[in-house]
Design a protein around this motif. Structure first.
Motif, mmCIF file in Angstrom:
data_model
loop_
_atom_site.group_PDB
_atom_site.id
_atom_site.type_symbol
_atom_site.label_atom_id
_atom_site.label_comp_id
_atom_site.label_asym_id
_atom_site.label_seq_id
_atom_site.Cartn_x
_atom_site.Cartn_y
_atom_site.Cartn_z
ATOM 1 N N SER A 1 7.359 7.636 65.400
ATOM 2 C CA SER A 1 8.249 8.578 64.716
ATOM 3 C C SER A 1 7.456 9.604 63.913
ATOM 4 O O SER A 1 7.755 10.807 63.951
ATOM 5 C CB SER A 1 9.200 7.811 63.787
ATOM 6 O OG SER A 1 9.987 6.887 64.505
ATOM 7 N N ILE A 2 6.448 9.135 63.185
ATOM 8 C CA ILE A 2 5.634 10.056 62.385
ATOM 9 C C ILE A 2 4.911 11.045 63.288
ATOM 10 O O ILE A 2 4.852 12.256 62.999
ATOM 11 C CB ILE A 2 4.630 9.274 61.523
ATOM 12 C CG1 ILE A 2 5.364 8.448 60.461
ATOM 13 C CG2 ILE A 2 3.650 10.237 60.843
ATOM 14 C CD1 ILE A 2 4.460 7.506 59.686
ATOM 15 N N ASP A 3 4.350 10.547 64.389
ATOM 16 C CA ASP A 3 3.639 11.445 65.308
ATOM 17 C C ASP A 3 4.564 12.524 65.858
ATOM 18 O O ASP A 3 4.170 13.688 66.008
ATOM 19 C CB ASP A 3 3.039 10.642 66.471
ATOM 20 C CG ASP A 3 1.852 9.789 66.044
ATOM 21 O OD1 ASP A 3 1.363 9.969 64.914
ATOM 22 O OD2 ASP A 3 1.419 8.933 66.844
ATOM 23 N N ALA A 4 5.812 12.141 66.144
ATOM 24 C CA ALA A 4 6.770 13.125 66.660
ATOM 25 C C ALA A 4 7.156 14.135 65.580
ATOM 26 O O ALA A 4 7.268 15.344 65.849
ATOM 27 C CB ALA A 4 8.015 12.405 67.185
ATOM 28 N N ILE A 5 7.352 13.655 64.361
ATOM 29 C CA ILE A 5 7.719 14.547 63.255
ATOM 30 C C ILE A 5 6.571 15.502 62.933
ATOM 31 O O ILE A 5 6.794 16.674 62.591
ATOM 32 C CB ILE A 5 8.113 13.721 62.016
ATOM 33 C CG1 ILE A 5 9.464 13.034 62.272
ATOM 34 C CG2 ILE A 5 8.172 14.586 60.763
ATOM 35 C CD1 ILE A 5 9.856 12.022 61.206
ATOM 36 N N ARG A 6 5.341 15.009 63.065
ATOM 37 C CA ARG A 6 4.181 15.861 62.792
ATOM 38 C C ARG A 6 4.191 17.102 63.691
ATOM 39 O O ARG A 6 3.786 18.201 63.254
ATOM 40 C CB ARG A 6 2.893 15.070 62.995
ATOM 41 C CG ARG A 6 1.631 15.846 62.630
ATOM 42 C CD ARG A 6 0.380 15.078 63.028
ATOM 43 N NE ARG A 6 0.357 13.766 62.412
ATOM 44 C CZ ARG A 6 -0.055 13.546 61.159
ATOM 45 N NH1 ARG A 6 -0.476 14.567 60.427
ATOM 46 N NH2 ARG A 6 -0.056 12.336 60.661
#
Length: 319
Positions: free
Chosen positions: A150-155
């Motif tokens: 999720s964090i990688d996608a939000i980044r």
């Protein structure tokens, strides 16, 4: 042939289904008759108990959640209902019980054992990883991987639009998920219940970073902190001068395919649980520590408050 049952109590985690699958397979290997208790302690009281075999666990190792359901049971806190549960187990000649759960589940299990002498073993299962006495709880790795994805996608969006994103993880009383996720995702800010903070302390550093070319920020916060994520987003916009958004990950963290590590840990936890019940450990919790798997009493596990590893907290000083 002895009879043995398994139930899930409290919040579900990815890793429960692999544990349930191996429970059936290893029980049969040990000449035990396995039973499922559906919907936690509520199922014990309602006699929702069924003998099972290989066909009942076919195709579940890759599924999140729990095939047999889970619940929180206020009734089981009452000795009258625990007596009903004991009568239901006696009717099926079940004299061993494995419970996947957390502190509250283990306290119920301890009371049940002390009143009725049902051989019991707890397997720590909570994504918060906040059970005293064990360094790892089933489901944690799967949750961390969901958060990482999720964090990688939000980044991607944060960097495309030059924004600050405040990402809230689960962890009402424990900041383990937020801490590990911040360390492994390169977050610029991490706020957890275990460490007091004043958001204004970050002002000069973040303004300096922007002056030297930083275009976006990733802030990981635990749901247990006292500050609302929207307030932090407002601070980024009004004080640091960068457009901001909030993403609450919520229950997505508890689902999804169990990782290879959680499947392996489920296998090991179950082996130790059943072997312990067949041996001398009649009322214990399987804990995983730096010294490997250890049987600990339920009193030892539930009698002290969980504290984050000081070494992990020291790493947070660099975030």
């Amino acid at each position: 042939m002895s009879n043995i049952a398994i139930l899930c109590s409290g919040g579900d985690v990815s890793g429960m289904n692999p544990a349930i699958k191996h429970f059936v397979e290893y029980s049969l290997k040990k000449d035990l008759t396995p039973f499922f208790v559906y919907n936690g302690y509520e199922g014990l009281i309602d006699n929702d108990i069924q003998e099972v075999s290989y066909r009942d666990v076919s195709g579940i190792i890759n599924r999140g959640g729990t095939k047999i359901g889970s619940a929180r049971s206020k009734r089981f806190m009452n000795p009258e209902y625990r007596q009903i549960a004991k009568d239901n187990l006696d009717a099926l000649n079940i004299n061993m019980l494995v419970v996947l759960g957390g502190d509250g589940s283990f306290r119920g299990l301890d009371a049940f054992y002390k009143e009725h002498s049902i051989k019991s073993c707890g397997i720590p299962s909570t994504i918060d990883n906040d059970i005293h006495g064990t360094d790892y709880c089933l489901g944690v790795d799967s949750a961390l991987n969901i958060i990482r994805t999720s964090i990688d996608a939000i980044r991607d969006t944060a960097s495309s639009f030059n924004r600050a994103f405040i990402i809230e993880t689960m962890g009402r009383d424990c900041g383990y998920l937020a801490l590990i996720s911040a360390l492994t995702s390169g977050a610029e800010l991490c706020l957890i219940p275990e460490r007091e903070h004043n958001i204004s302390d970050y002002e000069d550093n973040f303004k300096t970073q922007m002056a030297h070319g930083r275009k976006y920020f990733i802030a990981i916060v635990s749901e247990g902190i006292k500050q609302d994520p929207q307030e932090i987003a407002k601070w980024f916009e009004e004080t640091i001068g960068i457009e901001s958004r909030v993403s609450i990950l919520g229950h997505i963290q508890r689902g999804g395919n169990p990782t290879s590590y959680d499947r392996l840990m489920a296998y090991k936890f179950v082996n130790y649980a059943i072997d312990g019940l067949l041996g001398s450990h009649t009322n214990s919790v399987i804990c995983y520590t730096k010294d490997g798997f250890i049987y600990k009493s339920i009193d030892e596990v539930t009698g002290s408050a969980f504290k984050l590893d000081p070494d992990l907290l020291r790493l947070l000083e660099d975030v």
